[in-house]
Design a protein around this motif. Structure first.
Motif, PDB file in Angstrom:
ATOM      1  N   ASP A 266       0.663  -3.314   5.916  1.00  0.00           N
ATOM      2  CA  ASP A 266       0.396  -2.664   4.633  1.00  0.00           C
ATOM      3  C   ASP A 266       0.918  -3.479   3.457  1.00  0.00           C
ATOM      4  O   ASP A 266       0.942  -2.993   2.322  1.00  0.00           O
ATOM      5  CB  ASP A 266       1.005  -1.264   4.606  1.00  0.00           C
TER       6      ASP A 266
ATOM      7  N   PRO B  26      -5.234  -1.011   3.721  1.00  0.00           N
ATOM      8  CA  PRO B  26      -5.294  -2.304   3.036  1.00  0.00           C
ATOM      9  C   PRO B  26      -6.728  -2.802   2.844  1.00  0.00           C
ATOM     10  O   PRO B  26      -7.027  -3.486   1.864  1.00  0.00           O
ATOM     11  CB  PRO B  26      -4.513  -3.251   3.956  1.00  0.00           C
TER      12      PRO B  26
ATOM     13  N   VAL C 272      -1.299   1.463  -4.896  1.00  0.00           N
ATOM     14  CA  VAL C 272      -0.610   0.224  -4.532  1.00  0.00           C
ATOM     15  C   VAL C 272       0.532  -0.073  -5.502  1.00  0.00           C
ATOM     16  O   VAL C 272       0.529   0.388  -6.640  1.00  0.00           O
ATOM     17  CB  VAL C 272      -1.580  -0.984  -4.506  1.00  0.00           C
TER      18      VAL C 272
ATOM     19  N   GLN D 237      -7.152   1.187  -8.518  1.00  0.00           N
ATOM     20  CA  GLN D 237      -6.219   0.931  -7.419  1.00  0.00           C
ATOM     21  C   GLN D 237      -4.775   1.274  -7.760  1.00  0.00           C
ATOM     22  O   GLN D 237      -3.935   1.416  -6.869  1.00  0.00           O
ATOM     23  CB  GLN D 237      -6.298  -0.552  -7.009  1.00  0.00           C
TER      24      GLN D 237
ATOM     25  N   TYR E 129      -2.719   4.598   2.710  1.00  0.00           N
ATOM     26  CA  TYR E 129      -3.806   3.902   2.001  1.00  0.00           C
ATOM     27  C   TYR E 129      -4.166   2.636   2.767  1.00  0.00           C
ATOM     28  O   TYR E 129      -3.320   1.777   2.983  1.00  0.00           O
ATOM     29  CB  TYR E 129      -3.397   3.570   0.567  1.00  0.00           C
TER      30      TYR E 129
ATOM     31  N   TYR F 188      -8.044  -1.697  -0.476  1.00  0.00           N
ATOM     32  CA  TYR F 188      -7.556  -2.545  -1.575  1.00  0.00           C
ATOM     33  C   TYR F 188      -8.266  -3.894  -1.537  1.00  0.00           C
ATOM     34  O   TYR F 188      -8.695  -4.412  -2.574  1.00  0.00           O
ATOM     35  CB  TYR F 188      -6.037  -2.761  -1.499  1.00  0.00           C
TER      36      TYR F 188
ATOM     37  N   MET G 252       0.829  -1.204   0.000  1.00  0.00           N
ATOM     38  CA  MET G 252       0.000   0.000   0.000  1.00  0.00           C
ATOM     39  C   MET G 252       0.867   1.259   0.000  1.00  0.00           C
ATOM     40  O   MET G 252       1.937   1.286   0.616  1.00  0.00           O
ATOM     41  CB  MET G 252      -0.882   0.060   1.252  1.00  0.00           C
TER      42      MET G 252
END
Length: 106
Positions: free
Chosen positions: A48, A15, A84, A80, A13, A18, A9
């Motif tokens: 992360d 997880p 990521v 995303q 951000y 995601y 990540m």
């Protein structure tokens, strides 16, 4: 076969955000012929960093799915991309060697 990749990540951000996208994309991908399930693991001590392991009947089946990608899956992945870093670890055959403990009487 197993397709394995690591996802890191971007700072700040979550997880879980995601993972939500991963579930949505995976639910579509798992409808493809030869898909046999997928799992997302959180790295111990590095929350992360996630590890995804997708299981397929064969490399050919996975390659066929990649050759005709779903527009919805592509959209989810693109959403995303800025948050990521995805690193493909590789494609692995099903295990040739395995040791599984015998069931214990309780």
């Amino acid at each position: 076969m197993h397709f394995i990749f690591e996802v890191t990540m971007a700072p700040g951000y979550p997880p879980e955000r995601y993972a939500d996208a991963w579930v949505r994309a995976s639910e579509i991908i798992q409808q493809a012929p030869g898909a046999m399930g997928t799992r997302l693991h959180r790295k111990i001590g590095q929350p992360d960093t996630l590890l995804a392991i997708a299981t397929w009947e064969s490399k050919a089946r996975r390659d066929a799915m990649e050759g005709t990608p779903s527009e919805e899956v592509q959209r989810i992945i693109a959403e995303q991309a800025e948050f990521v870093n995805v690193r493909v670890i590789g494609e692995y055959e099903a295990p040739e060697w395995e040791v599984i403990p015998q069931a214990q009487n309780r």
